[in-house]
Every structure is written in C-alpha cells, then in structure tokens.
Motif scaffolding. Sequence first.
Motif, PDB file in Angstrom:
ATOM      1  N   THR A   1       0.826  -1.212   0.000  1.00 39.67           N
ATOM      2  CA  THR A   1       0.000   0.000   0.000  1.00 39.67           C
ATOM      3  C   THR A   1       0.857   1.259   0.000  1.00 39.67           C
ATOM      4  N   THR A   2       2.077   1.145   0.530  1.00 40.59           N
ATOM      5  CA  THR A   2       2.979   2.292   0.545  1.00 40.59           C
ATOM      6  C   THR A   2       3.399   2.671  -0.871  1.00 40.59           C
ATOM      7  N   THR A   3       3.784   1.674  -1.661  1.00 44.70           N
ATOM      8  CA  THR A   3       4.186   1.964  -3.048  1.00 44.70           C
ATOM      9  C   THR A   3       2.984   2.397  -3.879  1.00 44.70           C
ATOM     10  N   ASP A   4       1.823   1.836  -3.575  1.00 47.16           N
ATOM     11  CA  ASP A   4       0.621   2.242  -4.302  1.00 47.16           C
ATOM     12  C   ASP A   4       0.292   3.702  -4.011  1.00 47.16           C
ATOM     13  N   PHE A   5       0.438   4.101  -2.757  1.00 50.16           N
ATOM     14  CA  PHE A   5       0.189   5.498  -2.392  1.00 50.16           C
ATOM     15  C   PHE A   5       1.199   6.423  -3.064  1.00 50.16           C
ATOM     16  N   GLU A   6       2.474   6.007  -3.114  1.00 49.88           N
ATOM     17  CA  GLU A   6       3.504   6.819  -3.745  1.00 49.88           C
ATOM     18  C   GLU A   6       3.232   6.992  -5.231  1.00 49.88           C
ATOM     19  N   ARG A   7       2.757   5.934  -5.885  1.00 45.64           N
ATOM     20  CA  ARG A   7       2.442   6.018  -7.312  1.00 45.64           C
ATOM     21  C   ARG A   7       1.286   6.989  -7.546  1.00 45.64           C
ATOM     22  N   ARG A   8       0.256   6.931  -6.718  1.00 50.98           N
ATOM     23  CA  ARG A   8      -0.881   7.844  -6.875  1.00 50.98           C
ATOM     24  C   ARG A   8      -0.490   9.283  -6.515  1.00 50.98           C
TER      25      ARG A   8
ATOM     26  N   LYS B   1       8.133  -2.735 -14.401  1.00 54.30           N
ATOM     27  CA  LYS B   1       9.305  -1.865 -14.548  1.00 54.30           C
ATOM     28  C   LYS B   1       9.122  -0.556 -13.787  1.00 54.30           C
ATOM     29  N   LEU B   2       7.942   0.031 -13.910  1.00 56.45           N
ATOM     30  CA  LEU B   2       7.690   1.279 -13.185  1.00 56.45           C
ATOM     31  C   LEU B   2       7.633   1.057 -11.680  1.00 56.45           C
ATOM     32  N   ASP B   3       7.183  -0.121 -11.277  1.00 50.89           N
ATOM     33  CA  ASP B   3       7.102  -0.408  -9.838  1.00 50.89           C
ATOM     34  C   ASP B   3       8.481  -0.420  -9.193  1.00 50.89           C
ATOM     35  N   THR B   4       9.514  -0.888  -9.924  1.00 50.97           N
ATOM     36  CA  THR B   4      10.868  -0.890  -9.362  1.00 50.97           C
ATOM     37  C   THR B   4      11.335   0.534  -9.077  1.00 50.97           C
ATOM     38  N   ILE B   5      10.995   1.460  -9.969  1.00 49.50           N
ATOM     39  CA  ILE B   5      11.373   2.867  -9.773  1.00 49.50           C
ATOM     40  C   ILE B   5      10.592   3.464  -8.603  1.00 49.50           C
ATOM     41  N   THR B   6       9.312   3.106  -8.489  1.00 47.96           N
ATOM     42  CA  THR B   6       8.500   3.612  -7.373  1.00 47.96           C
ATOM     43  C   THR B   6       9.060   3.136  -6.038  1.00 47.96           C
ATOM     44  N   ILE B   7       9.518   1.884  -5.987  1.00 42.62           N
ATOM     45  CA  ILE B   7      10.114   1.356  -4.756  1.00 42.62           C
ATOM     46  C   ILE B   7      11.367   2.142  -4.395  1.00 42.62           C
ATOM     47  N   CYS B   8      12.186   2.469  -5.397  1.00 40.14           N
ATOM     48  CA  CYS B   8      13.369   3.296  -5.147  1.00 40.14           C
ATOM     49  C   CYS B   8      12.971   4.678  -4.633  1.00 40.14           C
ATOM     50  N   ASP B   9      11.891   5.239  -5.175  1.00 39.46           N
ATOM     51  CA  ASP B   9      11.414   6.551  -4.715  1.00 39.46           C
ATOM     52  C   ASP B   9      11.021   6.504  -3.247  1.00 39.46           C
ATOM     53  N   VAL B  10      10.378   5.408  -2.838  1.00 37.83           N
ATOM     54  CA  VAL B  10       9.990   5.262  -1.430  1.00 37.83           C
ATOM     55  C   VAL B  10      11.225   5.191  -0.543  1.00 37.83           C
TER      56      VAL B  10
ATOM     57  N   GLN C   1       2.319  10.630  -7.121  1.00 41.30           N
ATOM     58  CA  GLN C   1       3.037  11.158  -8.271  1.00 41.30           C
ATOM     59  C   GLN C   1       2.117  11.404  -9.466  1.00 41.30           C
ATOM     60  N   GLY C   2       0.847  10.989  -9.331  1.00 39.68           N
ATOM     61  CA  GLY C   2      -0.120  11.216 -10.397  1.00 39.68           C
ATOM     62  C   GLY C   2      -0.007  10.250 -11.547  1.00 39.68           C
TER      63      GLY C   2
END
Length: 393
Positions: free
Chosen positions: A85-92, A102-111, A94-95
């Motif tokens: 849910t943390t990565t899902d929140f970060e993705r939302r 592939k995008l999920d790996t970048i989102t995890i790095c952002d977290v 960011q809009g």
Amino acid sequence: MIHVGIDVGKLKHCFCIIDYSTGEELVTPTFFQNNQTGFHVLSQALTAFSNDSLLIGMEDTGHYHFALLRFLIAQGFSVALMNPTTTDFERRRQGSATKNDKLDTITICDVLASAPHKKKLYRLVTPANFATYEMKQLTRQHHNLKEQLNVYSNRLQRSIDLTFPEFNQLFKSKYVEVYMNILRNYGSAENIAQADIRSLRKCFNIKGKGRRITLTAEQLKEAAQVSVGYSSLAEEMNIRHLVAQIELLQAQILEIDKKIEEFSHQSNSPILTIPGISHFSGTSIVAEFGDVHNYEKVSKYIKMAGVTPREYESSQFRAEHMAITKKGSKYLRKTLYQVIIPVIRFNPVFKKYYDLKISQGKGHRCAQGHCVRKLLRVIYHLLTTGNNLTLRC
C-alpha cells in the motif's frame, strides 16, 4: 546511498538501480528469473557496488519474495521490506495512471529515497528476523489446524444428532478414546443396538493410564435400542471420515505443540513469567511481533497489534465507542484475546484492572481490550529490560 528497487513476481522479478545523489539511473529496469540463474544475474549487477553503499527495497507480498530475501541477506546486503500500500500510495501521489513491473521498481526506489525525510516507510531485515520465522509458521499452523478441527467437530456433532441424538449425554467429555472408537466402528444408534455385545465391549478396552469411563457396553446398547435417531448410510460414512480427520488433526496439533514448546524453552522469554501465558501463547506473541527493538515506544508496539481504538474527529465532533483498528496480524490478535482470559483469572493485578473497567460501565469485551493493552505494556517492558514479572496488587 544507491537504491535498488525489486518488483517481486512468482516466476520472475524485476530490478533497477538508481543513484539519487546524482539522479542517474545506473541500471534500467531488468527482469531476472526466480531461480539460481536469475539470482546470479542480480548478484553480478550488484557486485559493481559496495554492500555498504546499497539499500535494496522490495514489497512484502505473500511468500514470493522469501527465497530472494534470504539470498540477499546471506550475501550481506541491506534489505528493506515495505507494505504494497505504501508503493501504491507513492504512485498515486506522483499522479501516475500506469502500473507495470518496470515502473514499480522505480516507485520502490522513490519510497526508499523519500523515507529519511518522512515517516519511516519500510523496515530493515536482519538475520535475526529469520530466527523467529520458524516459530511464526508453527504457531500460525497451530491456529489454522485448530480452526479446521472446529469445523470438522461441528460437522461431526451434526451427524451424531441425526443418527444418535442421545449419544453425547452418555459421556462426560467428548472425543475421548472410547467415544471415538464407538463412532468409528458403528456410527449410528441402530448399528449399536444390533451389535454383538462382545464386539461392543472391545471399544471400551483401551490401553494406557487414566480414569476409565463409568459407561458400560450394556448401558450403551440399552440407550441405542430406545434412541430416536435413524440409520443413514451417508451419515454413517460421514461420521467415519470425520472421526479419521479429527484424529489426524489432533495428532498434527500435538506434534506442532511439542516443537513450539522446544522453541519456547530455547528462547526462555521473560513473558512466560506472566501467570496465564503458556509456551504456545508466549511463542506466538514473540514471533508475531518480531524484534521488540524495532518499536521505538510501547504505543507503536500496541498499535502494531491492531488493538487500539479507532479515532474519528472533525471540527467539534469526536466519535466515542469506536471499534479497534484490527491492523496487523490476525493471528496475534486472536492469541491476545484468547490468552487474556486466563491472565485475568490467574493474575490478581489484571483481575483488579478488569473489575475496575467493569465498574466504570465498560462492557465485558471492552474491559478485555483494556486488559490486552495493559498486557502489551507489561510484555514490552519485560522484553526491553529482560526482567521477569513481579506482581504488585
């Protein structure tokens, strides 16, 4: 710090490596198989950097990440697990309207990169975490088998009520050896009434120590002859199958409980000094929480158990009598609410506290909840200090 984001899958994973100090994407999102060859591909990519400069993040999703996690920990890497849910929140946040591996790996790095500036969004995994893994799996298996046992026991009682409704009244306790022997061999009042008395007596011949039941084969036969139950081939077969399943589950639970007790003796946790806490409940609580030092204060320890009341406040309105949050492990809450009953019964401090809450107008379940939170405060103190419990009324 260089961040590695890994998106976990069943058959293959995906990873990327980003240096947030320069904003450079050192390794673009790359797939690797969930096998030894794939793990070697990841390991080769990580050898270009020192272990101290890397922080690897992945979602804590089911069990698919576990083999990879053990591999990385064995290699000496720092690995962080985060709630999906943390990565899902970060993705939302960011809009982004697109979701793929592939995008999920970048989102995890952002977290991972944003966590030092915000509330901690992940937890680091150490080799010590694996020490409690076996205990957690055993205690959870115990819970699961108990639930299955209850289901099969209820089904068995339904069938008995149809074929021999008076059967349970003849025994002081259910599921004793004689009780199960009779059901296994006969299954209905009609079969017992027609059985040869010598064959029926064999069900009462049991080995081992213990008090023998007062019921005799003759008394059982007399009760069966006047029973209002009816003979059903389907129900008799169902009874035989359920008896076999119940006995198998009982044997499996006994085997698991012996192993849990061994782990409990090895850990020798101070929470066992609390009257009412057994080897199973103590092991279950310790295993579900993990390392107590991961919790900065006792309020976070209680919050993790999901037994804190919800809060709802808006302007001048503040809701009262809110239910608990039920966050975290359901197995932990189940153990806590089961164990609080003997703790209140055998511990004068908790009994006094329970009576106080009842006198304040709290309901039984609400008073138990207050006692559960008090119990967690005591457990947190014992585990952080290593002291044994000293009762003070």
